[in-house]
Motif scaffolding. Structure first.
Motif, PDB file in Angstrom:
ATOM      1  N   ALA A   1     -10.181  26.682 -36.304  1.00 21.45           N
ATOM      2  CA  ALA A   1     -10.140  25.708 -35.207  1.00 21.45           C
ATOM      3  C   ALA A   1     -11.496  25.603 -34.516  1.00 21.45           C
ATOM      4  CB  ALA A   1      -9.058  26.111 -34.204  1.00 21.45           C
ATOM      5  N   ALA A   2     -12.168  26.755 -34.289  1.00 23.76           N
ATOM      6  CA  ALA A   2     -13.487  26.737 -33.647  1.00 23.76           C
ATOM      7  C   ALA A   2     -14.510  26.012 -34.515  1.00 23.76           C
ATOM      8  CB  ALA A   2     -13.949  28.169 -33.369  1.00 23.76           C
ATOM      9  N   THR A   3     -14.408  26.181 -35.825  1.00 27.00           N
ATOM     10  CA  THR A   3     -15.314  25.477 -36.741  1.00 27.00           C
ATOM     11  C   THR A   3     -15.128  23.968 -36.628  1.00 27.00           C
ATOM     12  OG1 THR A   3     -15.209  27.331 -38.300  1.00 27.00           O
ATOM     13  CG2 THR A   3     -16.037  25.239 -39.145  1.00 27.00           C
ATOM     14  N   LEU A   4     -13.877  23.529 -36.598  1.00 24.39           N
ATOM     15  CA  LEU A   4     -13.583  22.093 -36.556  1.00 24.39           C
ATOM     16  C   LEU A   4     -14.027  21.459 -35.243  1.00 24.39           C
ATOM     17  CD1 LEU A   4     -10.025  22.102 -38.204  1.00 24.39           C
ATOM     18  CD2 LEU A   4     -12.187  21.345 -39.227  1.00 24.39           C
ATOM     19  N   THR A   5     -13.757  22.124 -34.112  1.00 28.59           N
ATOM     20  CA  THR A   5     -14.134  21.527 -32.827  1.00 28.59           C
ATOM     21  C   THR A   5     -15.647  21.585 -32.607  1.00 28.59           C
ATOM     22  OG1 THR A   5     -13.591  23.644 -31.766  1.00 28.59           O
ATOM     23  CG2 THR A   5     -11.920  21.917 -31.701  1.00 28.59           C
ATOM     24  N   SER A   6     -16.310  22.632 -33.116  1.00 34.92           N
ATOM     25  CA  SER A   6     -17.776  22.683 -33.028  1.00 34.92           C
ATOM     26  C   SER A   6     -18.391  21.582 -33.883  1.00 34.92           C
ATOM     27  CB  SER A   6     -18.283  24.053 -33.493  1.00 34.92           C
ATOM     28  OG  SER A   6     -17.819  25.082 -32.652  1.00 34.92           O
ATOM     29  N   TRP A   7     -17.796  21.343 -35.045  1.00 34.25           N
ATOM     30  CA  TRP A   7     -18.250  20.247 -35.906  1.00 34.25           C
ATOM     31  C   TRP A   7     -18.078  18.909 -35.190  1.00 34.25           C
ATOM     32  CZ3 TRP A   7     -14.641  16.623 -37.914  1.00 34.25           C
ATOM     33  CH2 TRP A   7     -15.196  15.663 -38.762  1.00 34.25           C
ATOM     34  N   GLN A   8     -16.940  18.740 -34.512  1.00 37.90           N
ATOM     35  CA  GLN A   8     -16.685  17.506 -33.773  1.00 37.90           C
ATOM     36  C   GLN A   8     -17.732  17.303 -32.684  1.00 37.90           C
ATOM     37  OE1 GLN A   8     -14.460  15.401 -34.655  1.00 37.90           O
ATOM     38  NE2 GLN A   8     -14.380  13.948 -32.951  1.00 37.90           N
ATOM     39  N   TYR A   9     -18.113  18.386 -32.005  1.00 35.41           N
ATOM     40  CA  TYR A   9     -19.115  18.302 -30.942  1.00 35.41           C
ATOM     41  C   TYR A   9     -20.458  17.839 -31.499  1.00 35.41           C
ATOM     42  CZ  TYR A   9     -22.476  19.775 -27.390  1.00 35.41           C
ATOM     43  OH  TYR A   9     -23.496  19.796 -26.471  1.00 35.41           O
ATOM     44  N   ASN A  10     -20.826  18.353 -32.663  1.00 36.83           N
ATOM     45  CA  ASN A  10     -22.143  18.064 -33.232  1.00 36.83           C
ATOM     46  C   ASN A  10     -22.213  16.738 -33.981  1.00 36.83           C
ATOM     47  OD1 ASN A  10     -24.199  20.549 -33.085  1.00 36.83           O
ATOM     48  ND2 ASN A  10     -22.113  21.357 -33.148  1.00 36.83           N
ATOM     49  N   THR A  11     -21.071  16.134 -34.281  1.00 34.64           N
ATOM     50  CA  THR A  11     -21.090  14.900 -35.081  1.00 34.64           C
ATOM     51  C   THR A  11     -20.503  13.694 -34.359  1.00 34.64           C
ATOM     52  OG1 THR A  11     -18.952  15.453 -36.098  1.00 34.64           O
ATOM     53  CG2 THR A  11     -20.951  16.178 -37.242  1.00 34.64           C
ATOM     54  N   ALA A  12     -19.874  13.909 -33.203  1.00 30.27           N
ATOM     55  CA  ALA A  12     -19.194  12.794 -32.526  1.00 30.27           C
ATOM     56  C   ALA A  12     -19.753  12.536 -31.131  1.00 30.27           C
ATOM     57  CB  ALA A  12     -17.695  13.062 -32.447  1.00 30.27           C
TER      58      ALA A  12
ATOM     59  N   LEU B   1     -12.203  22.666 -26.128  1.00 27.82           N
ATOM     60  CA  LEU B   1     -11.359  23.231 -27.178  1.00 27.82           C
ATOM     61  C   LEU B   1     -12.024  24.431 -27.849  1.00 27.82           C
ATOM     62  CD1 LEU B   1      -9.892  20.015 -28.848  1.00 27.82           C
ATOM     63  CD2 LEU B   1      -8.617  21.798 -27.640  1.00 27.82           C
ATOM     64  N   THR B   2     -13.334  24.343 -28.076  1.00 27.78           N
ATOM     65  CA  THR B   2     -14.041  25.469 -28.694  1.00 27.78           C
ATOM     66  C   THR B   2     -13.955  26.707 -27.812  1.00 27.78           C
ATOM     67  OG1 THR B   2     -15.591  23.959 -29.793  1.00 27.78           O
ATOM     68  CG2 THR B   2     -16.251  26.273 -29.605  1.00 27.78           C
ATOM     69  N   ILE B   3     -14.170  26.528 -26.508  1.00 29.84           N
ATOM     70  CA  ILE B   3     -14.053  27.645 -25.570  1.00 29.84           C
ATOM     71  C   ILE B   3     -12.624  28.196 -25.574  1.00 29.84           C
ATOM     72  CG2 ILE B   3     -14.082  28.278 -23.130  1.00 29.84           C
ATOM     73  CD1 ILE B   3     -16.834  28.104 -24.297  1.00 29.84           C
ATOM     74  N   THR B   4     -11.641  27.299 -25.666  1.00 28.07           N
ATOM     75  CA  THR B   4     -10.237  27.733 -25.704  1.00 28.07           C
ATOM     76  C   THR B   4      -9.973  28.618 -26.908  1.00 28.07           C
ATOM     77  OG1 THR B   4      -9.507  25.721 -24.574  1.00 28.07           O
ATOM     78  CG2 THR B   4      -7.835  26.950 -25.827  1.00 28.07           C
ATOM     79  N   TRP B   5     -10.484  28.214 -28.080  1.00 28.59           N
ATOM     80  CA  TRP B   5     -10.259  29.022 -29.291  1.00 28.59           C
ATOM     81  C   TRP B   5     -10.909  30.395 -29.151  1.00 28.59           C
ATOM     82  CZ3 TRP B   5      -6.745  26.056 -30.005  1.00 28.59           C
ATOM     83  CH2 TRP B   5      -6.823  24.716 -30.361  1.00 28.59           C
ATOM     84  N   VAL B   6     -12.082  30.429 -28.522  1.00 25.64           N
ATOM     85  CA  VAL B   6     -12.774  31.709 -28.344  1.00 25.64           C
ATOM     86  C   VAL B   6     -11.966  32.619 -27.415  1.00 25.64           C
ATOM     87  CG1 VAL B   6     -14.853  32.824 -27.453  1.00 25.64           C
ATOM     88  CG2 VAL B   6     -15.053  30.746 -28.819  1.00 25.64           C
ATOM     89  N   PHE B   7     -11.412  32.056 -26.343  1.00 29.98           N
ATOM     90  CA  PHE B   7     -10.580  32.850 -25.439  1.00 29.98           C
ATOM     91  C   PHE B   7      -9.330  33.363 -26.156  1.00 29.98           C
ATOM     92  CE2 PHE B   7     -13.092  31.440 -21.847  1.00 29.98           C
ATOM     93  CZ  PHE B   7     -12.906  32.450 -20.914  1.00 29.98           C
ATOM     94  N   LEU B   8      -8.705  32.513 -26.950  1.00 30.17           N
ATOM     95  CA  LEU B   8      -7.517  32.938 -27.696  1.00 30.17           C
ATOM     96  C   LEU B   8      -7.868  34.023 -28.710  1.00 30.17           C
ATOM     97  CD1 LEU B   8      -5.735  29.497 -28.275  1.00 30.17           C
ATOM     98  CD2 LEU B   8      -5.005  31.350 -26.749  1.00 30.17           C
ATOM     99  N   PHE B   9      -9.059  33.911 -29.310  1.00 31.29           N
ATOM    100  CA  PHE B   9      -9.520  34.953 -30.231  1.00 31.29           C
ATOM    101  C   PHE B   9      -9.628  36.288 -29.493  1.00 31.29           C
ATOM    102  CE2 PHE B   9     -12.768  37.601 -32.118  1.00 31.29           C
ATOM    103  CZ  PHE B   9     -12.525  37.518 -33.477  1.00 31.29           C
TER     104      PHE B   9
END
Length: 557
Positions: free
Chosen positions: A393-404, A413-421
């Motif tokens: 999930a972190a890979t996908l949302t980081s990709w979205q940040y860098n391409t969109a 969302l990326t921060i959320t995944w890191v907290f859940l991790f």
């Protein structure tokens, strides 16, 4: 009459258990029959009360050893926190994601590697003695780092910090001194203290961001404060904590061992109490004469013996698992990771770091409350599956940040995944870092084994430190995908190699590894089945209804 493979062992059997044990047709049944006895846990529960002097003494032990663990964990917060300070980078002339930063982190691990073999001196000067020495070295290291005038002096402090940390044998001590029925919970709470120092330090470091980038006290003070918890340990360890009863038995000091057990495990403080007799007998049984080689503190060849090889394999895999599951990005490289998603302010980075550490600490405490409710393999498998999902999930949302167009939602969302991790890591895995390696080691192997485990962690840490630095530099956010693949591989390896240790005393686990002709994983799972069946029969005899539905499923988790 000898029992055969389909017959249970009769209590009136005239043939000795030892003779029966070495009959190839009956090995597994005998060990299972012997290990389903849980009297020592029941005796421990009956003999101990939280409203007693024994509980107060246990609290004193937890205070000192908690400070020991907090002192080890302080650097986690400090080294990642000061990486957000420009004053530190300006003074020592490097950037927050450079090879120099990787080297500074690696020096801590290299110190671990060099210090690990000396942990075997715990068998010579005692568990308290080796802890005192380790904490004293950490105090010296903190002073060197905080007063560093140049990079070589700072590097020397990093190396000594790792060296001193490596010979702190608190996990071993806690597992050996805790009452049997509280061992998992106390070791879990002890492990959660790792974050206490980091939380305190990171909270202070958020305030230090108000100092100018030219003020070097901004980074010197946190480094000097790394000596605070080790100083507390050095002052109080011989006042509030007893020597390990297992070490005392190893040294032939039976009377002292009885006194320690009586004072810390029983309300009566009677050295002749049934629990004291049972614990002493259990320790003595694990120190039979044919293990004399293992008790030679200088002899490391024991790890190539048949009985120790499988344990050594587990230590290798668990050290890799602990270091390479992806948590290193958050631990040491949070600043450049946050840079990848547009969070660049030092105050913001330290704030997120503090939040992540607080969450980790909270969920470690939560995990400590249920560690004795679930099997070790269940916790390991669940954590690895969650790690892979969250890192995907972190890979996908980081990709979205860098391409969109850098959408704010992708950052959130990326921060959320890191907290859940962090939540998954703390509640499922962190609680076992100080328990599972101890459980798989036989008593005579424990000091050398934990020293070897520290060495393996150091090696893995060095590789990880440089690997993450290169990965972030070359792959950026895609480094998360690398960890997805690794955690899936580790999941498969854990399923086939890691035995179950839940519900067995430290000494009883020896049989899982040393019974000839039976694979440890199969043996451990068969023991669990035998225990569940025995519990079912006991419940039937007492008229307790059989577990059904979710209650039945829970029993096997």
């Amino acid at each position: 009459m000898a029992a055969n493979k389909t017959e249970p062992i009769a209590l009136t059997e005239t043939r000795s258990i030892d003779a029966y044990k070495h009959d190839a047709d009956n090995i597994e049944e005998v060990v299972i029959a012997r290990l389903t006895e849980e009297e020592i846990f029941k005796l421990s529960e009956e003999a101990f009360s939280w409203k007693s002097m024994a509980a107060l003494r246990i609290a004193g032990i937890m205070f000192v050893q908690g400070c020991n663990q907090a002192g080890y964990g302080v650097d986690w917060g400090v080294i990642s926190g000061i990486n957000s300070y420009k004053s530190w980078h300006n003074y020592l002339h490097f950037s927050n994601d450079s090879t120099t930063y990787a080297t500074l982190n690696a020096l801590m691990s290299i110190g671990n590697i060099c210090g690990a073999p000396f942990q075997t001196f715990a068998d010579v000067i005692g568990r308290r003695g080796i802890n005192w020495v380790g904490n004293f070295i950490v105090i010296v290291a903190a002073i060197l780092q905080g007063c560093a005038q140049n990079m070589p002096m700072f590097m020397a402090g990093r190396f000594l910090l790792g060296f001193g940390s490596a010979i702190m044998s608190s996990p071993q001590y806690m597992a050996e001194v805790a009452p049997a029925h509280l061992r998992g919970r106390l070791v879990g709470i002890f492990g959660s203290c790792f974050q206490v120092g980091s939380v305190i330090m990171l909270a202070a470091m958020v305030g230090f961001t108000d100092l100018s980038d030219s003020n070097n006290w901004q980074w010197r003070v946190p480094l000097l404060l790394e000596a605070m918890f080790p100083l507390i340990v050095c002052v109080f360890i011989y006042i509030l904590t007893p020597e390990s009863p297992r070490w005392l038995v190893m040294k032939g000091k039976i009377a002292q061992a009885r006194e320690v057990i009586a004072k810390h495990h029983t309300v009566s403080e009677d050295v002749n109490a049934p629990l004291v007799d049972a614990v002493i007998r259990q320790i003595e049984d694990s120190l039979e004469s044919d293990r004399i080689l293992n008790r030679q503190w200088w002899n490391w060849t024991v790890f190539v013996t048949k009985a120790a090889r499988y344990r050594f394999l587990i230590l290798i895999l668990y050290a890799i698992f602990q270091q390479w599951n992806g948590g290193g990005i958050i631990t040491y490289y949070l600043s450049p990771m946050l840079d990848q998603i547009g969070i660049t302010s030092p105050r913001d980075q330290l704030g997120w770091n503090l939040g992540l550490t607080l969450v980790y600490w909270l969920f470690t405490l939560i995990g400590a409350t249920f560690i004795d409710k679930f099997r070790r393999r269940t916790l390991i498998f669940t954590s690895l599956i969650l790690f892979a999902i969250l890192q995907t999930a972190a890979t996908l949302t980081s990709w979205q940040y860098n391409t969109a167009g850098q959408p704010l939602a992708a950052v959130g969302l990326t921060i959320t995944w890191v907290f859940l991790f962090q939540m998954a890591s703390a509640s499922l895995i962190a609680i076992m870092h100080n328990l599972y390696p101890v459980e798989v080691l036989a008593l005579p192997l424990r000091a050398k084994g934990l020293g070897m485990f520290s060495l393996l962690q150091g090696v893995c840490g060095v590789i990880q430190t440089y690997g993450i630095q290169v990965g972030i530099e070359k792959l950026g956010y895609k480094i998360w995908a690398v960890y997805v693949g690794y955690n899936l591989c580790q999941l498969v390896a854990s399923f086939f190699i890691f035995p179950e240790t839940y519900g067995l005393s430290l000494e009883e686990i020896d049989a899982v590894f040393e019974t000839p002709g039976v694979r440890p994983v199969k043996m451990s799972l068969d023991i669990q089945k035998a225990k569940n069946e025995k519990q079912r029969l006991d419940d039937e005899a007492r008229g307790i209804p059989a577990k059904t539905g979710l209650r039945k499923v829970w029993k096997y988790l």
